[in-house]
Design an enzyme around this catalytic site. Structure first.
Site, short mmCIF file in Angstrom:
data_model
loop_
_atom_site.label_atom_id
_atom_site.label_comp_id
_atom_site.label_asym_id
_atom_site.label_seq_id
_atom_site.Cartn_x
_atom_site.Cartn_y
_atom_site.Cartn_z
N HIS A 113 0.83 -1.23 0.00
CA HIS A 113 0.00 0.00 0.00
C HIS A 113 0.86 1.27 0.00
O HIS A 113 0.43 2.32 0.47
CB HIS A 113 -0.95 0.03 1.20
CG HIS A 113 -1.72 -1.23 1.38
ND1 HIS A 113 -2.93 -1.46 0.79
CD2 HIS A 113 -1.41 -2.38 2.05
CE1 HIS A 113 -3.37 -2.69 1.11
NE2 HIS A 113 -2.44 -3.26 1.86
N SER A 134 13.80 21.48 -17.43
CA SER A 134 12.56 22.21 -17.64
C SER A 134 12.87 23.48 -18.41
O SER A 134 13.97 24.03 -18.31
CB SER A 134 11.95 22.54 -16.28
OG SER A 134 11.22 23.74 -16.34
N LYS A 187 15.40 22.00 -12.40
CA LYS A 187 14.75 20.71 -12.55
C LYS A 187 15.60 19.64 -13.24
O LYS A 187 16.34 19.93 -14.18
CB LYS A 187 13.44 20.84 -13.35
CG LYS A 187 12.32 21.56 -12.62
CD LYS A 187 11.86 20.86 -11.35
CE LYS A 187 11.04 19.62 -11.56
NZ LYS A 187 9.74 19.81 -12.13
N GLU A 238 9.00 8.22 -17.47
CA GLU A 238 7.59 8.53 -17.74
C GLU A 238 7.19 8.00 -19.13
O GLU A 238 6.09 7.49 -19.32
CB GLU A 238 7.34 10.03 -17.62
CG GLU A 238 7.47 10.50 -16.17
CD GLU A 238 7.69 12.00 -16.03
OE1 GLU A 238 7.41 12.74 -16.99
OE2 GLU A 238 8.15 12.44 -14.95
#
Ligand code: ARG
Length: 463
Positions: free
Chosen positions: A162, A283, A289, A296
């Site tokens: 979880h 970024s 960043k 992804e």
């Protein structure tokens, strides 16, 4: 003799008008199935060799056709071949060119076959070699995962359920979970070869043929085990395509899961994994960043694999036997899924080679969340002859006490613990040691360091 002027469709004697320009635009598949040219030529050569052996065509014609086909293959290899949408697909494009090269005798190549069996033959051969390519790439991924695991046998981290800290594990044990999954993926692909080992060539349009062909001969030539049993089934079904698309989907799902975990673990909230600059992107506005875009990409791509699988299932649903144009989309779906998976495997391998465990943070996180509570319960069962349920309750009280005192379990004193179970002795404190906890899980398949070492060795030997 059939008119076969080169700017006309093969069926131009029967169908007097050109099909609508819109259909010509959308109905052709040459931009997609040109990828099958090698398999198509290989299939045609085997076919004419068989026709000659069976005395259906002469020696001279067979040789001429093989000469023409070999020339075409060279032309395509050297990008000298002009693919024409007007001839719909790779089969017709090659046949048309054969006429240009060897003349009217090219007309014998299509004796006792149809594009319906031709295309499945090509496609099965293509999928067969693609499975080999996927296996090679899976081997690389498994290898890189093993290497990372080997470096992290004693790297302790929390195992999650979880996404809450559950029990201590070795990071290598977590990685070895994916070695199991990728190994099963490989097996799943290899199992597909079984469904691909029957030769479709010779079933013609849907009925078989009145020519005295030898399908065992072409089977052998093309590396199939035997000819297919039923001509209608052969041209109608695409279950071998579904098997392949499903196997790709499962493999990309595994990649997607580990990608998601690495995204979470490399995030600022967790900081368990460091990704090298090679595998992050910046970024356009936030100069600080370093984003895990590649991960992804991997996570997202399972979406298109599932989509392709579902497209194929949906095309086949309710489709009567035998061949229909609907089936032509099978190749686009397979090529897309295959290309994506190969990319994903290569990218993932790169990621594995450029990621490191942040051992300190992993250990620190493992030190929170009362992660050794189950170890205490087990200890009580083993040393104080309690049932597990009783020990579970006692341990829950210990956790409550620690929470109240704002302490970790290993910060509690023996006196604290004795308030809950007076029989406890000093050695109980050992169960709160994370390394002891991990190494106590010696049951087969458990996270103890020795188990992991053995498992890594087992996989390394298999290579
Ligand atoms: N390009 C076609 C396909 O892939 C080949 C089979 C054509 N057969 C036919 N009867 N129109 O499906």
């Amino acid at each position: 003799m059939t008119k076969n002027k080169n700017n006309q469709a093969i069926w131009s004697t029967r169908i007097k008008k050109n099909s609508s320009s819109l259909f010509q635009k959308v109905g052709n598949s040459i931009d997609i199935d040109r990828r099958l040219y090698k398999e198509d030529i290989q299939g045609s050569i085997a076919h004419v060799e068989m026709l000659f052996k069976q005395k259906i065509i002469s020696f001279k014609i067979k040789n001429k056709i093989i000469y023409g086909l070999t020339k075409i293959e060279k032309e395509i290899n050297n990008k000298k071949f002009e693919f024409n949408k007007k001839y719909e697909d790779i089969h017709m494009n090659i046949e048309k060119r054969l006429f240009q090269i060897i003349g009217e005798e090219a007309g014998y190549v299509h004796t006792a076959r149809s594009r319906n069996d031709q295309v499945i033959t090509d496609f099965k051969i293509w999928i067969r070699s693609s499975i080999k390519e996927i296996s090679l790439n899976l081997d690389k991924v498994i290898n890189s995962t093993l290497k990372l695991a080997e470096k992290n046998i004693d790297t302790i981290m929390p195992g999650f359920t979880h996404l809450k800290n559950a029990q201590a594990i070795s990071f290598a044990h977590y990685l070895m979970a994916y070695v199991e999954m990728f190994s099963r993926d490989k097996k799943r692909f290899i199992n597909n070869l079984d469904g691909l080992n029957e030769n479709p060539l010779g079933v013609a349009a849907l009925t078989g043929t009145s020519f005295n062909i030898d399908r065992n001969y072409t089977s052998k030539k093309l590396g199939f085990k035997k000819p297919t049993n039923n001509s209608i089934d052969t041209v109608s079904d695409r279950d071998f395509v579904l098997d392949f698309l499903y196997s790709i989907s499962v493999c990309s799902m595994h990649i997607s899961r580990i990608a998601e975990e690495l995204i979470i673990w490399s995030s600022d909230g967790f900081k368990l994994i460091n990704l090298s600059d090679k595998i992050v992107t910046g970024s356009s506005i936030m100069p600080q960043k370093k984003n895990p875009d590649l991960l992804e990409y991997l996570r997202g791509k399972s979406g298109s694999s599932y989509g392709n699988l579902f497209s194929m299932l949906t095309i086949l649903k309710g489709l009567p036997l035998s061949y229909f144009k609907d089936l032509q989309d099978d190749k686009e779906l397979v090529f897309k899924s295959y290309d994506t998976l190969i990319n994903c495997l290569k990218i993932f391998d790169e990621i594995l080679k450029n990621s490191n465990a942040n051992k300190k943070n992993m250990l620190q996180l493992a030190n929170s969340g009362y992660i050794t509570a189950t170890d205490l319960a087990d200890y009580l069962v083993k040393n104080h002859s309690m049932s597990f349920r009783k020990a579970y309750q006692k341990t829950a009280s210990v956790v409550n006490l620690a929470e109240k005192k704002k302490k970790k379990l290993n910060e509690l004193s023996l006196e604290d613990l004795k308030k809950i179970e007076p029989k406890l002795t000093n050695d109980v404190l050992n169960v709160f040691d994370l390394k002891n906890s991990v190494n106590s899980k010696k049951s087969y398949g458990g996270t103890a360091f020795d188990n992991i070492k053995k498992m890594i060795m087992k996989y390394k030997k298999q290579k």
